[in-house]
Structures are given as C-alpha cells and as structure tokens.
Design an enzyme around this catalytic site. Structure first.
Site, mmCIF file in Angstrom:
data_model
loop_
_atom_site.group_PDB
_atom_site.id
_atom_site.type_symbol
_atom_site.label_atom_id
_atom_site.label_comp_id
_atom_site.label_asym_id
_atom_site.label_seq_id
_atom_site.Cartn_x
_atom_site.Cartn_y
_atom_site.Cartn_z
ATOM 1 N N GLY A 15 -5.001 2.384 6.639
ATOM 2 C CA GLY A 15 -4.659 3.798 6.593
ATOM 3 C C GLY A 15 -3.904 4.328 7.788
ATOM 4 O O GLY A 15 -4.026 5.511 8.127
ATOM 5 N N THR A 16 -3.125 3.513 8.471
ATOM 6 C CA THR A 16 -2.374 4.037 9.626
ATOM 7 C C THR A 16 -1.260 4.973 9.184
ATOM 8 O O THR A 16 -0.921 5.924 9.895
ATOM 9 C CB THR A 16 -1.797 2.905 10.503
ATOM 10 O OG1 THR A 16 -0.836 2.157 9.770
ATOM 11 C CG2 THR A 16 -2.902 2.003 11.011
ATOM 12 N N ASN A 17 -0.689 4.742 8.008
ATOM 13 C CA ASN A 17 0.292 5.709 7.486
ATOM 14 C C ASN A 17 -0.402 7.025 7.152
ATOM 15 O O ASN A 17 0.130 8.108 7.417
ATOM 16 C CB ASN A 17 0.983 5.146 6.245
ATOM 17 C CG ASN A 17 2.118 4.201 6.581
ATOM 18 O OD1 ASN A 17 3.198 4.608 6.952
ATOM 19 N ND2 ASN A 17 1.851 2.916 6.449
ATOM 20 N N MET A 93 -2.832 -0.463 -3.205
ATOM 21 C CA MET A 93 -2.464 -1.765 -3.729
ATOM 22 C C MET A 93 -2.701 -1.929 -5.226
ATOM 23 O O MET A 93 -2.986 -3.014 -5.713
ATOM 24 C CB MET A 93 -3.189 -2.866 -2.953
ATOM 25 C CG MET A 93 -2.855 -2.898 -1.477
ATOM 26 S SD MET A 93 -1.072 -2.993 -1.175
ATOM 27 C CE MET A 93 -0.779 -4.688 -1.633
ATOM 28 N N LYS A 94 -2.563 -0.838 -5.957
ATOM 29 C CA LYS A 94 -2.651 -0.921 -7.406
ATOM 30 C C LYS A 94 -1.437 -0.240 -8.031
ATOM 31 O O LYS A 94 -1.005 0.833 -7.574
ATOM 32 C CB LYS A 94 -3.931 -0.231 -7.905
ATOM 33 C CG LYS A 94 -5.221 -0.992 -7.605
ATOM 34 C CD LYS A 94 -5.358 -2.258 -8.427
ATOM 35 C CE LYS A 94 -6.741 -2.872 -8.280
ATOM 36 N NZ LYS A 94 -7.030 -3.291 -6.874
ATOM 37 N N ASN A 108 6.000 6.393 -2.678
ATOM 38 C CA ASN A 108 5.435 5.127 -2.215
ATOM 39 C C ASN A 108 6.194 4.617 -0.998
ATOM 40 O O ASN A 108 7.412 4.783 -0.892
ATOM 41 C CB ASN A 108 5.517 4.083 -3.336
ATOM 42 C CG ASN A 108 4.923 2.755 -2.913
ATOM 43 O OD1 ASN A 108 3.787 2.686 -2.478
ATOM 44 N ND2 ASN A 108 5.727 1.699 -3.002
ATOM 45 N N HIS A 110 6.957 1.079 1.164
ATOM 46 C CA HIS A 110 6.900 -0.370 0.983
ATOM 47 C C HIS A 110 7.477 -1.049 2.209
ATOM 48 O O HIS A 110 8.538 -0.634 2.704
ATOM 49 C CB HIS A 110 7.691 -0.762 -0.263
ATOM 50 C CG HIS A 110 7.670 -2.220 -0.561
ATOM 51 N ND1 HIS A 110 6.549 -2.868 -1.046
ATOM 52 C CD2 HIS A 110 8.632 -3.176 -0.444
ATOM 53 C CE1 HIS A 110 6.819 -4.156 -1.208
ATOM 54 N NE2 HIS A 110 8.074 -4.370 -0.845
ATOM 55 N N ALA A 143 7.446 3.500 -13.516
ATOM 56 C CA ALA A 143 6.464 2.652 -14.200
ATOM 57 C C ALA A 143 6.575 1.189 -13.783
ATOM 58 O O ALA A 143 5.650 0.399 -13.989
ATOM 59 C CB ALA A 143 6.630 2.760 -15.710
HETATM 60 N N1 LIG Z 1 3.673 2.697 -11.010
HETATM 61 C C1 LIG Z 1 3.719 2.255 -9.741
HETATM 62 N N2 LIG Z 1 2.599 2.240 -9.003
HETATM 63 C C2 LIG Z 1 2.646 1.798 -7.717
HETATM 64 C C3 LIG Z 1 3.854 1.324 -7.171
HETATM 65 C C4 LIG Z 1 5.033 1.374 -7.977
HETATM 66 O O1 LIG Z 1 6.154 1.012 -7.527
HETATM 67 N N3 LIG Z 1 4.913 1.843 -9.248
HETATM 68 N N4 LIG Z 1 3.878 0.795 -5.879
HETATM 69 C C5 LIG Z 1 2.570 0.366 -5.377
HETATM 70 C C6 LIG Z 1 2.604 -0.130 -3.972
HETATM 71 N N5 LIG Z 1 3.126 -1.501 -3.994
HETATM 72 C C7 LIG Z 1 4.284 -1.767 -3.310
HETATM 73 O O2 LIG Z 1 4.861 -0.933 -2.609
HETATM 74 C C8 LIG Z 1 2.451 -2.488 -4.742
HETATM 75 C C9 LIG Z 1 1.075 -2.646 -4.571
HETATM 76 C C10 LIG Z 1 0.389 -3.587 -5.325
HETATM 77 C C11 LIG Z 1 1.058 -4.381 -6.259
HETATM 78 C C12 LIG Z 1 0.284 -5.335 -7.116
HETATM 79 O O3 LIG Z 1 0.794 -6.334 -7.586
HETATM 80 N N6 LIG Z 1 -0.997 -4.970 -7.355
HETATM 81 C C13 LIG Z 1 -1.873 -5.706 -8.292
HETATM 82 C C14 LIG Z 1 -3.274 -5.896 -7.717
HETATM 83 C C15 LIG Z 1 -3.228 -6.382 -6.270
HETATM 84 C C16 LIG Z 1 -4.614 -6.244 -5.608
HETATM 85 O O4 LIG Z 1 -5.534 -5.648 -6.229
HETATM 86 O O5 LIG Z 1 -4.761 -6.721 -4.458
HETATM 87 C C17 LIG Z 1 -2.063 -4.863 -9.556
HETATM 88 O O6 LIG Z 1 -1.847 -3.608 -9.500
HETATM 89 O O7 LIG Z 1 -2.486 -5.458 -10.554
HETATM 90 C C18 LIG Z 1 2.440 -4.252 -6.399
HETATM 91 C C19 LIG Z 1 3.142 -3.301 -5.633
HETATM 92 C C20 LIG Z 1 1.563 1.475 -5.556
HETATM 93 N N7 LIG Z 1 1.509 1.816 -6.963
HETATM 94 N N1 LIG Z 2 3.406 -3.097 -1.582
HETATM 95 C C1 LIG Z 2 2.525 -2.175 -0.964
HETATM 96 C C2 LIG Z 2 2.409 -2.458 0.507
HETATM 97 O O1 LIG Z 2 2.521 -3.593 0.937
HETATM 98 N N2 LIG Z 2 2.177 -1.396 1.276
HETATM 99 C C3 LIG Z 2 2.094 -1.499 2.701
HETATM 100 O O2 LIG Z 2 0.743 -1.613 3.129
HETATM 101 C C4 LIG Z 2 0.706 -1.163 4.491
HETATM 102 C C5 LIG Z 2 -0.487 -0.263 4.623
HETATM 103 O O3 LIG Z 2 -0.706 -0.009 5.981
HETATM 104 P P1 LIG Z 2 -1.726 1.178 6.392
HETATM 105 O O4 LIG Z 2 -2.917 1.050 5.470
HETATM 106 O O5 LIG Z 2 -2.044 0.885 7.834
HETATM 107 O O6 LIG Z 2 -0.995 2.469 6.193
HETATM 108 C C6 LIG Z 2 2.019 -0.426 4.763
HETATM 109 O O7 LIG Z 2 2.898 -1.203 5.566
HETATM 110 C C7 LIG Z 2 2.607 -0.254 3.387
HETATM 111 O O8 LIG Z 2 4.021 -0.237 3.365
#
Ligand SMILES: Nc1nc2c(c(=O)[nH]1)N[C@@H](CN(C=O)c1ccc(C(=O)N[C@@H](CCC(=O)O)C(=O)O)cc1)CN2
Ligand SMILES: NCC(=O)N[C@@H]1O[C@H](COP(=O)([O-])[O-])[C@@H](O)[C@H]1O
Length: 209
Positions: A15-17, A93-94, A108, A110, A143
């Site tokens: 949660g640093t962001n 991460m979902k 979001n 990334h 999506a």
């Molecule tokens: N509809 C969307 N939701 C989210 C997005 C997005 O682009 N569209 N971005 C994510 C954040 N993210 C990348 O920036 C990202 C996070 C997680 C995953 C992923 O594959 N998750 C898996 C489960 C992984 C786990 O539980 O450790 C999943 O959802 O099945 C891909 C991209 C935030 N939401």
């Molecule tokens: N694809 C999603 C992903 O990788 N997100 C990344 O998780 C980190 C969370 O850091 P934080 O919890 O310290 O803010 C951040 O760097 C963010 O971009």
C-alpha cells in the site's frame, strides 16, 4: 466531464501508493480524499495504513464466494456503499468484472510501460526480457487485462545488476509521484475519454493528458 473527489482505493499488498494518496489528500487543495480502502485479502500493510489514517476498510476474498461472478457482484456492492467518484487500483491483484467497471471509473497503476508486460508480474517479465528501459503506466481499466486507455506513463531505466525487488522499488518511487499527480489533476479538473485518448481538464490541444 467526470470529477474524482471521493476515492475508493483497492490494494492487495504494502500500500505505498495508497499511502502517497493519503498523504497528498491531507492537503485540502489536493481536491480528492480517500473515503474507503478495499482489499481481496486481509493481514496486509495496505489495510493497516488505512486504519492508521482512520479510513474505513473492507475485504472481499474470492474464496469466500461460490463463483467469480458472485465475488464481482459483492465487491462492486461494497465499493458502491462509499459512493466513489473514482476507484483507484493501487496494487490490487484481481481483475475486476463488469459490476465494478460499469458502475465506476477504475484508474489502475501498473509497473511497466503498457502495452508491454501486462499482468500480475510486469517487473519480473520486463527484467526477464532484458529491456534497458521500463517504467510505470497509469490507465483507465477496461474489461481486459491492462488494455484500457493510457492516462500517463514515465520511463525508468533498468540498471546493471537490477533484481526484481530493486527495480520495482525504483519504479514505485516514480509511480507514486505519477499516480498522486494524475489523481489530483483528475479530481480538480475532471477528465474525458474519447476512444483511447484520456484528456484531463478542458485541454483542446493535441496532448492526451
Ligand atoms: N478489469 C480490470 N481489472 C483490473 C485491471 C485491469 O486492467 N482491468 N488491472 C489490475 C491490476 N493488474 C495490473 O496492473 C493486474 C493484477 C492482477 C492480474 C491477475 O492476473 N490476477 C489474477 C489473480 C492473481 C492473484 O490472485 O495473485 C486474477 O485476477 O485472476 C492481472 C493484472 C486490477 N484490476
Ligand atoms: N499488475 C498490478 C501490479 O503489479 N501493481 C503494482 O503493485 C505495486 C503495489 O505496490 P504498493 O502496494 O506498495 O502500492 C505497484 O507497483 C503497482 O504498480
């Protein structure tokens, strides 16, 4: 034109962001405040940061629901309780489904230069590919997985000897500043989306942010 005063921030880890947004919103001139923090898991520092800031929290675990569709509906309903103008995925991460996406704008962040290296392991994948420059991307989620329109990006060099943790920390330093800037500008100036172009404020020029 959308405005983003009320923020629900979604986290899955340190949660640093989120902390950067909490710190920025302490200044009333920032124009946005975190009204709730949600997570897909408990016991994480991101939730502790919210509690220390007296911000309401909620946790919706996928495994608590019979189907992903049920989880999608549940997290969207919980988010809706806080009536956000903008939902910010800051290390969440979902992948969120239509119940959330159709109800709220989802910003979001990334840790890679999309469309390169989307998904849950952007830093690891960029490093493994051998890129010399990576960075971070702030985008409005759709999506797909990291396929939404890009709001802002900033490059971060990959240095000799970088490992995933070290490179990610360097990216996060840039990412926190970029996210705070973009969220604040969206909150104060509003934004519009036309195709894959996101414009903040009333700019009519060629710039996209
Ligand atoms: N509809 C969307 N939701 C989210 C997005 C997005 O682009 N569209 N971005 C994510 C954040 N993210 C990348 O920036 C990202 C996070 C997680 C995953 C992923 O594959 N998750 C898996 C489960 C992984 C786990 O539980 O450790 C999943 O959802 O099945 C891909 C991209 C935030 N939401
Ligand atoms: N694809 C999603 C992903 O990788 N997100 C990344 O998780 C980190 C969370 O850091 P934080 O919890 O310290 O803010 C951040 O760097 C963010 O971009």
């Amino acid at each position: 034109m959308s405005k983003a005063g009320r923020l629900v921030v979604l986290v899955s880890g340190s949660g640093t962001n989120l902390q950067a947004l909490l710190d920025a919103s302490a200044d009333p001139s920032y124009g946005a405040r975190v009204v709730a923090v949600g997570a897909d898991r408990d016991g994480i520092e991101g939730l502790a940061r919210a509690s220390r800031a007296d911000v309401p929290t909620f946790v919706e675990k996928l495994r608590d629901y019979a189907t992903r569709t049920d989880w999608d509906a549940a997290i969207a309903a919980k988010i809706a309780e806080y009536e956000p103008d903008l939902v910010v995925s800051a290390g969440f991460m979902k992948i969120l489904g239509p119940p959330t996406l159709t109800a709220f704008p989802l910003l979001n962040t990334h840790p890679a230069l999309l469309p390169s290296f989307p998904g849950a392991h952007g830093v690891r994948d960029a490093l493994a590919h051998g890129v010399k420059v990576t960075g971070c991307t702030v985008m409005l989620a759709d999506a797909g997985v990291d396929t939404g329109p890009i709001v802002a990006q900033e490059a971060v060099p990959v240095l000799p000897g970088d490992d995933e943790a070290g490179l990610h920390e360097r990216i996060k330093t840039v990412e926190r500043r970029l996210l705070v800037d973009i969220v604040g500008r969206m909150a104060r100036e509003g934004w519009t989306v036309s195709g894959r172009t996101v414009r903040i404020g009333n700019h009519t020029g060629g710039e996209s942010t």
